[in-house]
Write an enzyme that holds these catalytic residues in place. Structure first.
Site, short mmCIF file in Angstrom:
data_model
loop_
_atom_site.label_atom_id
_atom_site.label_comp_id
_atom_site.label_asym_id
_atom_site.label_seq_id
_atom_site.Cartn_x
_atom_site.Cartn_y
_atom_site.Cartn_z
N ALA A 66 0.87 -1.17 0.00
CA ALA A 66 0.00 0.00 0.00
C ALA A 66 0.91 1.23 0.00
CB ALA A 66 -0.89 -0.01 1.24
N GLY A 112 0.63 -5.01 0.85
CA GLY A 112 -0.53 -5.09 -0.04
C GLY A 112 -0.24 -5.79 -1.35
N GLU A 115 -0.55 -9.36 -0.55
CA GLU A 115 -1.99 -9.58 -0.35
C GLU A 115 -2.74 -9.60 -1.68
OE1 GLU A 115 -1.96 -6.32 2.55
OE2 GLU A 115 -3.07 -7.64 3.89
N GLU A 135 4.50 -5.12 7.52
CA GLU A 135 3.72 -4.05 8.16
C GLU A 135 4.17 -3.73 9.58
OE1 GLU A 135 2.43 -6.53 6.41
OE2 GLU A 135 1.07 -5.67 4.91
#
Ligand code: COA
Length: 258
Positions: A66, A112, A115, A135
Protein backbone atom coordinates in the site's frame (compact mmCIF):
# COMPACT_ATOMS: atom_id res chain seq x y z
CA UNK A 1 -10.96 0.79 -21.06
CA UNK A 2 -8.76 3.73 -20.00
CA UNK A 3 -7.04 3.86 -16.59
CA UNK A 4 -4.61 6.40 -15.15
CA UNK A 5 -2.61 3.84 -13.11
CA UNK A 6 -3.11 0.59 -15.01
CA UNK A 7 -2.46 -0.83 -18.44
CA UNK A 8 -5.36 -3.01 -19.55
CA UNK A 9 -5.31 -5.20 -22.64
CA UNK A 10 -7.44 -8.07 -23.89
CA UNK A 11 -6.04 -10.72 -26.20
CA UNK A 12 -7.53 -14.12 -27.03
CA UNK A 13 -9.97 -13.86 -24.12
CA UNK A 14 -7.24 -13.02 -21.58
CA UNK A 15 -7.20 -9.61 -19.88
CA UNK A 16 -3.75 -8.46 -18.78
CA UNK A 17 -3.92 -5.91 -15.96
CA UNK A 18 -0.56 -4.20 -15.35
CA UNK A 19 -0.20 -1.88 -12.37
CA UNK A 20 1.72 1.00 -13.84
CA UNK A 21 3.52 3.16 -11.25
CA UNK A 22 7.02 1.71 -11.64
CA UNK A 23 8.71 4.82 -10.15
CA UNK A 24 6.86 4.06 -6.88
CA UNK A 25 7.32 0.31 -7.25
CA UNK A 26 3.62 0.08 -8.17
CA UNK A 27 2.51 0.96 -4.62
CA UNK A 28 -1.25 0.83 -4.16
CA UNK A 29 -2.53 4.37 -3.66
CA UNK A 30 -6.22 5.39 -3.79
CA UNK A 31 -6.13 5.79 -7.58
CA UNK A 32 -4.69 2.31 -8.11
CA UNK A 33 -7.31 0.79 -5.80
CA UNK A 34 -10.10 2.60 -7.72
CA UNK A 35 -8.67 1.58 -11.10
CA UNK A 36 -8.25 -2.03 -9.96
CA UNK A 37 -11.85 -2.05 -8.75
CA UNK A 38 -13.03 -0.82 -12.17
CA UNK A 39 -10.75 -3.23 -14.02
CA UNK A 40 -12.08 -6.21 -12.06
CA UNK A 41 -15.65 -5.03 -12.76
CA UNK A 42 -14.72 -5.09 -16.44
CA UNK A 43 -13.40 -8.66 -16.08
CA UNK A 44 -16.71 -9.66 -14.48
CA UNK A 45 -18.90 -7.96 -17.11
CA UNK A 46 -17.08 -8.17 -20.44
CA UNK A 47 -18.10 -11.38 -22.21
CA UNK A 48 -14.97 -11.19 -24.37
CA UNK A 49 -12.84 -11.77 -21.25
CA UNK A 50 -12.56 -15.38 -20.08
CA UNK A 51 -9.72 -14.96 -17.58
CA UNK A 52 -7.19 -12.41 -16.38
CA UNK A 53 -3.63 -12.00 -15.17
CA UNK A 54 -2.43 -9.23 -12.84
CA UNK A 55 1.20 -8.09 -12.97
CA UNK A 56 3.35 -5.02 -12.26
CA UNK A 57 5.13 -2.66 -14.65
CA UNK A 58 8.93 -2.69 -14.68
CA UNK A 59 11.40 -5.38 -13.76
CA UNK A 60 11.70 -4.51 -10.07
CA UNK A 61 8.27 -4.82 -8.48
CA UNK A 62 4.92 -6.49 -8.70
CA UNK A 63 3.60 -4.17 -5.95
CA UNK A 64 5.73 -2.92 -3.01
CA UNK A 65 2.70 -2.49 -0.79
CA UNK A 66 0.00 0.00 0.00
CA UNK A 67 1.20 3.56 -0.58
CA UNK A 68 2.78 4.44 2.76
CA UNK A 69 2.60 8.18 2.04
CA UNK A 70 -1.22 8.00 2.34
CA UNK A 71 -1.07 6.57 5.90
CA UNK A 72 0.21 9.59 7.79
CA UNK A 73 -3.10 11.49 7.85
CA UNK A 74 -5.26 8.55 8.89
CA UNK A 75 -6.78 7.86 12.33
CA UNK A 76 -8.47 4.68 13.59
CA UNK A 77 -11.65 5.19 11.53
CA UNK A 78 -9.70 6.20 8.42
CA UNK A 79 -7.44 3.16 8.70
CA UNK A 80 -10.37 0.77 9.08
CA UNK A 81 -12.18 2.43 6.16
CA UNK A 82 -9.08 2.10 3.95
CA UNK A 83 -8.84 -1.62 4.72
CA UNK A 84 -12.57 -2.25 4.32
CA UNK A 85 -12.88 -0.35 1.05
CA UNK A 86 -9.84 -2.10 -0.43
CA UNK A 87 -10.96 -5.54 0.72
CA UNK A 88 -14.51 -5.07 -0.60
CA UNK A 89 -13.76 -3.33 -3.88
CA UNK A 90 -10.61 -5.14 -4.93
CA UNK A 91 -9.28 -8.07 -2.91
CA UNK A 92 -12.56 -9.90 -2.19
CA UNK A 93 -13.82 -9.03 -5.67
CA UNK A 94 -10.76 -10.72 -7.20
CA UNK A 95 -11.04 -13.77 -4.93
CA UNK A 96 -14.75 -14.22 -5.68
CA UNK A 97 -14.54 -13.45 -9.40
CA UNK A 98 -16.52 -15.86 -11.58
CA UNK A 99 -13.54 -16.03 -13.98
CA UNK A 100 -9.98 -17.19 -13.22
CA UNK A 101 -7.65 -14.35 -12.17
CA UNK A 102 -3.99 -15.20 -11.56
CA UNK A 103 -0.99 -13.18 -10.39
CA UNK A 104 2.26 -13.00 -12.36
CA UNK A 105 4.67 -11.77 -9.70
CA UNK A 106 7.66 -9.90 -11.14
CA UNK A 107 9.82 -8.67 -8.26
CA UNK A 108 8.75 -7.27 -4.89
CA UNK A 109 5.34 -8.40 -3.63
CA UNK A 110 5.32 -6.79 -0.20
CA UNK A 111 2.47 -5.92 2.14
CA UNK A 112 -0.53 -5.09 -0.04
CA UNK A 113 1.39 -6.53 -2.99
CA UNK A 114 1.68 -9.92 -1.35
CA UNK A 115 -1.99 -9.58 -0.35
CA UNK A 116 -2.97 -8.71 -3.93
CA UNK A 117 -1.14 -11.78 -5.23
CA UNK A 118 -2.81 -13.93 -2.55
CA UNK A 119 -6.28 -12.68 -3.46
CA UNK A 120 -5.73 -14.08 -6.97
CA UNK A 121 -6.78 -17.67 -7.62
CA UNK A 122 -3.15 -18.75 -7.88
CA UNK A 123 0.30 -17.28 -8.40
CA UNK A 124 3.26 -17.64 -10.76
CA UNK A 125 6.55 -16.01 -9.78
CA UNK A 126 9.58 -14.78 -11.68
CA UNK A 127 12.92 -15.90 -10.25
CA UNK A 128 13.50 -12.38 -8.86
CA UNK A 129 10.19 -12.27 -6.96
CA UNK A 130 10.32 -11.48 -3.24
CA UNK A 131 7.37 -11.86 -0.89
CA UNK A 132 6.80 -10.41 2.57
CA UNK A 133 4.38 -8.83 5.02
CA UNK A 134 6.55 -6.04 6.51
CA UNK A 135 3.72 -4.05 8.16
CA UNK A 136 5.00 -4.45 11.73
CA UNK A 137 8.04 -2.40 10.66
CA UNK A 138 5.55 0.49 10.35
CA UNK A 139 3.61 -0.24 13.53
CA UNK A 140 0.89 -1.80 11.40
CA UNK A 141 -0.56 -5.18 10.54
CA UNK A 142 -1.72 -6.44 7.13
CA UNK A 143 -5.07 -4.83 6.24
CA UNK A 144 -5.98 -6.23 2.85
CA UNK A 145 -6.63 -9.79 4.06
CA UNK A 146 -3.01 -10.85 4.58
CA UNK A 147 -3.37 -12.44 8.01
CA UNK A 148 -6.24 -14.57 6.73
CA UNK A 149 -5.12 -15.56 3.24
CA UNK A 150 -1.47 -16.14 4.18
CA UNK A 151 -2.59 -18.46 6.99
CA UNK A 152 -4.85 -20.34 4.57
CA UNK A 153 -2.08 -20.70 2.00
CA UNK A 154 1.00 -21.52 4.09
CA UNK A 155 -0.34 -22.48 7.54
CA UNK A 156 -0.48 -20.73 10.90
CA UNK A 157 3.14 -21.08 11.98
CA UNK A 158 4.63 -19.78 8.74
CA UNK A 159 2.08 -16.95 8.52
CA UNK A 160 2.87 -15.93 12.09
CA UNK A 161 6.62 -15.92 11.41
CA UNK A 162 6.34 -13.96 8.14
CA UNK A 163 4.04 -11.34 9.69
CA UNK A 164 6.07 -11.10 12.92
CA UNK A 165 9.58 -10.93 11.43
CA UNK A 166 8.82 -8.91 8.26
CA UNK A 167 11.38 -11.18 6.57
CA UNK A 168 11.22 -11.37 2.80
CA UNK A 169 11.28 -14.78 1.15
CA UNK A 170 12.47 -15.44 -2.38
CA UNK A 171 10.53 -17.14 -5.15
CA UNK A 172 11.95 -20.60 -4.48
CA UNK A 173 11.04 -20.43 -0.79
CA UNK A 174 7.56 -19.14 -1.74
CA UNK A 175 7.26 -22.14 -4.05
CA UNK A 176 8.47 -24.53 -1.35
CA UNK A 177 5.84 -23.37 1.14
CA UNK A 178 3.01 -23.33 -1.39
CA UNK A 179 2.60 -19.59 -1.84
CA UNK A 180 3.30 -19.83 -5.59
CA UNK A 181 2.64 -22.63 -8.06
CA UNK A 182 5.50 -22.04 -10.51
CA UNK A 183 8.83 -20.18 -10.61
CA UNK A 184 10.14 -19.19 -14.04
CA UNK A 185 12.81 -16.88 -15.49
CA UNK A 186 11.52 -13.29 -15.73
CA UNK A 187 11.15 -13.33 -19.50
CA UNK A 188 8.95 -16.43 -19.27
CA UNK A 189 6.63 -15.04 -16.60
CA UNK A 190 3.84 -13.63 -18.77
CA UNK A 191 4.19 -16.34 -21.45
CA UNK A 192 3.77 -18.97 -18.70
CA UNK A 193 0.70 -17.17 -17.32
CA UNK A 194 -0.80 -16.90 -20.82
CA UNK A 195 -0.04 -20.57 -21.51
CA UNK A 196 -1.87 -21.69 -18.36
CA UNK A 197 -4.84 -19.36 -18.96
CA UNK A 198 -5.06 -20.47 -22.60
CA UNK A 199 -5.55 -24.04 -21.37
CA UNK A 200 -8.08 -22.93 -18.74
CA UNK A 201 -9.98 -20.88 -21.34
CA UNK A 202 -10.84 -24.07 -23.25
CA UNK A 203 -12.81 -25.38 -20.25
CA UNK A 204 -16.50 -24.90 -19.40
CA UNK A 205 -16.85 -21.33 -18.03
CA UNK A 206 -19.73 -22.01 -15.62
CA UNK A 207 -17.89 -25.03 -14.24
CA UNK A 208 -14.79 -22.86 -13.70
CA UNK A 209 -16.90 -20.33 -11.79
CA UNK A 210 -18.22 -23.15 -9.61
CA UNK A 211 -14.69 -24.49 -8.96
CA UNK A 212 -13.71 -21.01 -7.71
CA UNK A 213 -16.80 -20.79 -5.50
CA UNK A 214 -16.24 -24.24 -3.98
CA UNK A 215 -12.48 -23.93 -3.40
CA UNK A 216 -13.05 -20.53 -1.78
CA UNK A 217 -15.27 -22.11 0.89
CA UNK A 218 -12.98 -25.11 1.52
CA UNK A 219 -12.52 -25.52 5.26
CA UNK A 220 -15.73 -23.70 6.14
CA UNK A 221 -18.71 -25.62 7.50
CA UNK A 222 -20.48 -25.12 4.14
CA UNK A 223 -17.69 -26.51 1.98
CA UNK A 224 -18.96 -30.00 1.23
CA UNK A 225 -22.61 -28.90 0.92
CA UNK A 226 -21.62 -26.10 -1.47
CA UNK A 227 -19.85 -28.68 -3.65
CA UNK A 228 -22.91 -30.96 -3.62
CA UNK A 229 -25.20 -28.07 -4.60
CA UNK A 230 -22.96 -26.70 -7.35
CA UNK A 231 -22.19 -30.17 -8.70
CA UNK A 232 -25.95 -30.60 -9.03
CA UNK A 233 -26.33 -27.20 -10.72
CA UNK A 234 -23.84 -28.28 -13.42
CA UNK A 235 -26.34 -30.88 -14.64
CA UNK A 236 -28.73 -28.10 -15.67
CA UNK A 237 -26.16 -26.43 -17.95
CA UNK A 238 -25.83 -26.74 -21.72
CA UNK A 239 -22.09 -26.99 -21.25
CA UNK A 240 -22.37 -30.15 -19.16
CA UNK A 241 -24.45 -31.80 -21.89
CA UNK A 242 -21.99 -30.58 -24.54
CA UNK A 243 -18.96 -31.78 -22.53
CA UNK A 244 -20.39 -35.24 -21.88
CA UNK A 245 -21.68 -35.65 -25.45
CA UNK A 246 -18.36 -34.50 -26.88
CA UNK A 247 -16.53 -37.10 -24.79
CA UNK A 248 -18.91 -39.88 -25.87
CA UNK A 249 -18.70 -38.78 -29.52
CA UNK A 250 -14.88 -38.55 -29.30
CA UNK A 251 -14.77 -34.88 -30.35
CA UNK A 252 -13.64 -31.63 -28.76
CA UNK A 253 -16.29 -29.85 -26.70
CA UNK A 254 -17.44 -26.40 -27.81
CA UNK A 255 -18.53 -24.68 -24.59
CA UNK A 256 -20.88 -21.69 -24.73
CA UNK A 257 -20.84 -20.69 -21.07
CA UNK A 258 -24.53 -21.55 -20.75
N1 COA B 1 4.60 3.20 -0.60
C1 COA B 1 4.98 4.37 -1.15
N2 COA B 1 6.10 4.50 -1.86
C2 COA B 1 6.88 3.41 -2.02
C3 COA B 1 6.54 2.17 -1.47
C4 COA B 1 5.33 2.09 -0.73
N3 COA B 1 4.92 0.94 -0.21
N4 COA B 1 7.51 1.27 -1.78
C5 COA B 1 8.41 1.95 -2.51
N5 COA B 1 8.04 3.24 -2.65
C6 COA B 1 8.74 4.31 -3.38
C7 COA B 1 9.94 4.82 -2.60
O1 COA B 1 9.53 5.76 -1.63
C8 COA B 1 10.75 5.42 -3.71
O2 COA B 1 10.19 6.65 -4.07
P1 COA B 1 11.16 7.95 -4.36
O3 COA B 1 12.02 7.52 -5.52
O4 COA B 1 10.19 9.04 -4.71
O5 COA B 1 11.93 8.16 -3.10
C9 COA B 1 10.50 4.46 -4.88
O6 COA B 1 9.28 3.79 -4.57
C10 COA B 1 11.59 3.42 -5.04
O7 COA B 1 11.76 2.74 -3.81
P2 COA B 1 13.16 2.60 -3.04
O8 COA B 1 12.85 2.38 -1.59
O9 COA B 1 14.04 3.74 -3.39
O10 COA B 1 13.73 1.27 -3.69
P3 COA B 1 14.77 0.24 -3.05
O11 COA B 1 15.17 -0.67 -4.15
O12 COA B 1 15.82 0.97 -2.30
O13 COA B 1 13.91 -0.59 -1.97
C11 COA B 1 11.97 -1.81 -1.17
C12 COA B 1 12.85 -1.42 -2.39
C13 COA B 1 10.77 -2.56 -1.71
C14 COA B 1 12.78 -2.72 -0.24
C15 COA B 1 11.56 -0.53 -0.41
O14 COA B 1 10.99 0.38 -1.36
C16 COA B 1 10.52 -0.76 0.65
O15 COA B 1 10.83 -1.25 1.72
N6 COA B 1 9.24 -0.38 0.38
C17 COA B 1 8.18 -0.46 1.34
C18 COA B 1 7.70 -1.88 1.50
C19 COA B 1 6.63 -1.94 2.56
O16 COA B 1 6.86 -1.72 3.73
N7 COA B 1 5.41 -2.31 2.11
C20 COA B 1 4.30 -2.48 3.00
C21 COA B 1 3.49 -1.24 3.11
S1 COA B 1 2.17 -1.46 4.27
Amino acid sequence: MEFSTLLFTIQNGIATITINRPDKLNALNKDVIQDLSNAIDEVYQNAEIKSAVITGAGAKAFVAGADISEFISLNKEGGAALAEKGQTNVFNKIENAPKPIIAAVNGFALGGGCELAMSCHFRIAAENAKFGQPEVNLGLIPGYGGTQRLTNLVGKGRAMELCMTSNMIDANEAHRIGLVNHVVPSEQLLPKAIEILTTINTKAPLALAKVIECVNVAGSENGFQTEINLFGDCFDTQDMKEGVNAFLEKRKAAFQGA
